[in-house]
Motif scaffolding. Sequence first.
Motif, PDB file in Angstrom:
ATOM      1  N   LEU A 113       0.832  -1.201   0.000  1.00  0.00           N
ATOM      2  CA  LEU A 113       0.000   0.000   0.000  1.00  0.00           C
ATOM      3  C   LEU A 113       0.863   1.245   0.000  1.00  0.00           C
ATOM      4  O   LEU A 113       0.559   2.236  -0.678  1.00  0.00           O
ATOM      5  CB  LEU A 113      -0.935  -0.001   1.215  1.00  0.00           C
ATOM      6  N   LEU A 167      -3.456   1.178 -12.639  1.00  0.00           N
ATOM      7  CA  LEU A 167      -4.066   0.595 -11.451  1.00  0.00           C
ATOM      8  C   LEU A 167      -5.562   0.900 -11.412  1.00  0.00           C
ATOM      9  O   LEU A 167      -6.041   1.780 -12.128  1.00  0.00           O
ATOM     10  CB  LEU A 167      -3.409   1.160 -10.176  1.00  0.00           C
ATOM     11  N   ASP A 203      -7.912   0.950  -5.782  1.00  0.00           N
ATOM     12  CA  ASP A 203      -6.611   0.630  -5.188  1.00  0.00           C
ATOM     13  C   ASP A 203      -5.849   1.906  -4.828  1.00  0.00           C
ATOM     14  O   ASP A 203      -5.202   1.984  -3.773  1.00  0.00           O
ATOM     15  CB  ASP A 203      -5.778  -0.221  -6.147  1.00  0.00           C
TER      16      ASP A 203
END
Length: 256
Positions: free
Chosen positions: A118, A151, A155
């Motif tokens: 992350l 992406l 996300d």
Amino acid sequence: MQYNKVEICGVNTAKLKVLSEQEQTELLRRVKEGDQQAREELIKGNLRLVLSVIQRFTNRGENMDDLFQIGCIGLMKAIDGFDVSLGVKFSTYGVPMILGELRRYLRDNNTIRVSRSLKDIAYRAMQEKERLTNLNGKEPTVEEIAKNLGLKRTDVVMALESIVEPVSLYEPVFSDGGDTIYVMDQLGDHNDDKNWLDEIALKEAIHNLSDREKRIMSMRFFSGKTQMEVAAEIGISQAQVSRLEKGAIQKIKNEL
């Protein structure tokens, strides 16, 4: 840094030099030619810029000397990466770079653990945001950032939200004539039937409140509305709602 002093990290901020736009441009040109002396002058001439940015992080319990040093790192990165051919003011590019460096520092020193994957996505998203901002002269949308990184939007959103430092419920967000509104005042109350305002004894205690106070208390603690929603419905300011609410609670406490 102490508020009654003008010294931070051993630097007397009252004596910091302020560069004119012409001086900035000339020094930036010399920096691109490899002039290290010009780089030093440019850094010293923009320390006030760093100081103005770190003021946004006061009252968070952070060491201001540490933040000043981190801000200076962001300033140096901005100087090294600035493109004089863009035709924009250095501060337009420098401030986001300094802010980004400070936020990265605060994020990495956060007590809440965030997964490395992350963090990596968040770093990439922030870098892409800075690149697109400098390229287009405006902040990009999350969709644009996600598309450029290949992406999903969800996300990117999740990654960016995971690195935002927690905010205290008692952090002030607005002050009007001595009536301070805190983060907790912006939140609705959706507690269950164990909420102390739902108790019968308290229902009996509010009978001495004015009609307006009763209405505000009902909307805030029984309907779960925010102070802003209550203010809009009644037709008064949020500061007035806050003041009336606190006064009503105090009356109830006095009776109990």
